[in-house]
Write a protein that holds these residues in place. Structure first.
Motif, PDB file in Angstrom:
ATOM      1  N   GLU A 117       0.693  -1.375  -0.001  1.00 31.67           N
ATOM      2  CA  GLU A 117      -0.002   0.085   0.097  1.00 31.67           C
ATOM      3  C   GLU A 117       0.740   1.238  -0.071  1.00 31.67           C
ATOM      4  OE1 GLU A 117      -2.610   0.637   3.196  1.00 31.67           O
ATOM      5  OE2 GLU A 117      -3.828   2.077   2.156  1.00 31.67           O
ATOM      6  N   VAL A 120       2.425   1.918  -3.373  1.00 32.14           N
ATOM      7  CA  VAL A 120       1.524   2.079  -4.540  1.00 32.14           C
ATOM      8  C   VAL A 120       0.961   3.492  -4.315  1.00 32.14           C
ATOM      9  CG1 VAL A 120      -0.815   1.472  -5.592  1.00 32.14           C
ATOM     10  CG2 VAL A 120       1.070  -0.277  -4.999  1.00 32.14           C
ATOM     11  N   ASN A 121       0.820   3.853  -3.158  1.00 27.67           N
ATOM     12  CA  ASN A 121       0.406   5.333  -2.882  1.00 27.67           C
ATOM     13  C   ASN A 121      -0.737   5.666  -3.662  1.00 27.67           C
ATOM     14  OD1 ASN A 121       0.798   7.749  -1.573  1.00 27.67           O
ATOM     15  ND2 ASN A 121       2.460   8.254  -2.857  1.00 27.67           N
ATOM     16  N   ASN A 122      -1.898   5.332  -3.652  1.00 30.30           N
ATOM     17  CA  ASN A 122      -3.032   6.064  -4.065  1.00 30.30           C
ATOM     18  C   ASN A 122      -3.137   6.014  -5.930  1.00 30.30           C
ATOM     19  OD1 ASN A 122      -4.240   6.717  -2.091  1.00 30.30           O
ATOM     20  ND2 ASN A 122      -3.311   8.574  -1.746  1.00 30.30           N
ATOM     21  N   GLU A 123      -2.292   5.124  -6.242  1.00 33.66           N
ATOM     22  CA  GLU A 123      -2.240   4.904  -8.024  1.00 33.66           C
ATOM     23  C   GLU A 123      -2.882   3.641  -8.213  1.00 33.66           C
ATOM     24  OE1 GLU A 123       1.658   5.396  -9.944  1.00 33.66           O
ATOM     25  OE2 GLU A 123       2.286   6.692  -8.161  1.00 33.66           O
ATOM     26  N   ASP A 124      -3.504   3.456  -9.379  1.00 34.65           N
ATOM     27  CA  ASP A 124      -4.174   2.123  -9.994  1.00 34.65           C
ATOM     28  C   ASP A 124      -2.726   1.427 -10.233  1.00 34.65           C
ATOM     29  OD1 ASP A 124      -6.311   3.456  -9.277  1.00 34.65           O
ATOM     30  OD2 ASP A 124      -7.012   3.550 -11.430  1.00 34.65           O
ATOM     31  N   PHE A 125      -2.926   0.296 -10.012  1.00 30.36           N
ATOM     32  CA  PHE A 125      -1.732  -0.653 -10.162  1.00 30.36           C
ATOM     33  C   PHE A 125      -1.971  -2.158 -10.756  1.00 30.36           C
ATOM     34  CE2 PHE A 125      -2.279  -3.590  -6.644  1.00 30.36           C
ATOM     35  CZ  PHE A 125      -3.382  -2.840  -5.777  1.00 30.36           C
ATOM     36  N   SER A 154     -11.069  -1.067 -12.903  1.00 27.34           N
ATOM     37  CA  SER A 154     -10.405  -1.997 -12.538  1.00 27.34           C
ATOM     38  C   SER A 154     -10.556  -3.195 -13.389  1.00 27.34           C
ATOM     39  CB  SER A 154     -10.795  -2.883 -11.154  1.00 27.34           C
ATOM     40  OG  SER A 154     -10.178  -1.849 -10.073  1.00 27.34           O
ATOM     41  N   SER A 209      -8.186  -0.748  -8.919  1.00 26.38           N
ATOM     42  CA  SER A 209      -8.198   0.587  -8.564  1.00 26.38           C
ATOM     43  C   SER A 209      -7.434   0.701  -6.979  1.00 26.38           C
ATOM     44  CB  SER A 209      -9.509   0.936  -8.413  1.00 26.38           C
ATOM     45  OG  SER A 209      -9.893   1.919  -7.375  1.00 26.38           O
ATOM     46  N   SER A 210      -6.769   1.714  -6.782  1.00 28.86           N
ATOM     47  CA  SER A 210      -5.978   1.957  -5.539  1.00 28.86           C
ATOM     48  C   SER A 210      -7.092   1.965  -4.248  1.00 28.86           C
ATOM     49  CB  SER A 210      -5.249   3.076  -5.252  1.00 28.86           C
ATOM     50  OG  SER A 210      -5.890   4.264  -5.459  1.00 28.86           O
ATOM     51  N   THR A 211      -8.470   2.036  -4.495  1.00 32.45           N
ATOM     52  CA  THR A 211      -9.441   1.792  -3.345  1.00 32.45           C
ATOM     53  C   THR A 211      -9.612   0.506  -2.874  1.00 32.45           C
ATOM     54  OG1 THR A 211     -10.894   1.747  -5.110  1.00 32.45           O
ATOM     55  CG2 THR A 211     -10.694   3.883  -4.068  1.00 32.45           C
ATOM     56  N   PHE A 213      -7.584  -1.093  -1.490  1.00 31.87           N
ATOM     57  CA  PHE A 213      -6.694  -1.195  -0.147  1.00 31.87           C
ATOM     58  C   PHE A 213      -7.640  -1.078   1.002  1.00 31.87           C
ATOM     59  CE2 PHE A 213      -2.849   0.087  -2.741  1.00 31.87           C
ATOM     60  CZ  PHE A 213      -2.185  -1.240  -2.593  1.00 31.87           C
TER      61      PHE A 213
END
Ligand code: G1P
Length: 286
Positions: A117, A120-125, A154, A209-211, A213
């Motif tokens: 997390e 990755v820091n709020n980026e989609d990955f 996603s 999507s970073s959401t 997490f």
């Protein structure tokens, strides 16, 4: 733009004991390249420049493998072996940053991804499971990235699975599985053949999507006390669109002995430097 990829490689690899006792199973080679390098190359060739390994302290050889080895490189170059030097330190890795995050306890795939997390820091990955080896003209991850770039949501790679094996996978539900791009309505981790909502399963490549997490943090652990990525995706679907892409190409499940040997034979038969000899050997054996 998807620039970061998470590769969970902390698992114990018990199916490959004793080979995996001192060598991480991800480092076992298909011909002359460790399994994990196929996934890293797939990611880098798709435009990823930050690779985040979720690792355990026993698996330091993975770190060593992706470090540049300048000493041996200069020895090889000085003795005129430039081609071999390129295999040692592949050029495509020059501008890639490799991160290693320790997962102390094996608490499931979802928990492994949660360890990435802060990087990755709020980026989609992207997530790549190195056990799944894909061979196709356009790579599996590139197929996902094409869809992500168009739809900005996603998207996970899926393929059709024999019902007798469906209990090994995360299985999707959708009212329209005829298209290449599928809108996922639900997803279930490792259902029994009778309960499986379809015969289409997640196959080891994801753009998330970073959401995700937040969902990974809030899902209930499964009966083995593990955090499952599939459960977090199921929860994400209630907030955001999640698509599936029916992967076009070949897939080898190198997490199983049969799949590993299958990949070895298939790739050997395509390697011009050995294919003729391998064909003869196989014919002799048969
Ligand atoms: C994992 C996922 C599963 C997915 C599979 C693809 O399972 O939990 O949803 O279908 O990878 O290979 P594992 O193979 O780690 O049991």
């Amino acid at each position: 733009m998807i620039k970061k990829a998470v590769l969970p490689v902390a698992g114990l690899g018990t199916r490959f004991l004793p080979a995996s006792k001192a060598t991480p199973k991800e480092m076992l080679p298909i011909i002359d390249k460790p399994l994990v390098q196929y996934a890293v190359e797939e990611a880098v060739n798709a435009g990823i420049n930050e690779i985040i390994f979720i690792i355990n302290p026993e698996k330091n050889s993975i770190k060593k493998h992706f470090n540049m080895n300048e000493e041996i490189e200069s020895k090889l170059i000085n003795s005129g072996k430039t081609d071999i030097a390129k295999k040692l330190n592949p050029e495509i890795f020059t501008n890639v940053t490799f991160y290693y995050v320790n997962q102390e306890e094996q608490n499931g795939l979802g928990d492994a991804i949660l360890h990435a997390e802060s990087i990755v820091n709020n980026e989609d990955f992207a997530v790549l499971l190195p056990d799944d080896l894909f061979i196709s003209k356009k790579s599996c991850l590139s197929q996902l990235i094409d869809i992500y770039n168009k739809k900005k949501s996603s998207v996970i790679a899926v393929n059709k699975i024999d019902r007798k094996n469906i209990h090994k996978y995360g299985v999707i539900q959708s009212s329209n599985i005829t298209d290449n791009i599928i809108n996922i309505e639900d997803i279930v981790e490792k259902p029994s053949a009778e309960d499986a909502p379809s015969d289409v399963a997640a196959c080891g490549r994801y753009i998330l999507s970073s959401t995700i997490f937040n969902h990974l943090k809030s899902v209930t652990r499964d009966k083995n006390n593990e955090v499952q990525l599939t459960d977090a995706i199921k929860s994400l679907i209630s907030d955001e669109k999640v698509l599936a892409c029916l992967y076009k190409g070949e897939k080898f499940d190198c997490g199983s002995k049969e799949g590993f040997v299958h990949a070895t034979i298939a790739l050997a038969l395509r390697d011009e430097s050995i294919s003729e000899d391998i064909k003869k050997i196989i014919q002799e054996i048969i």
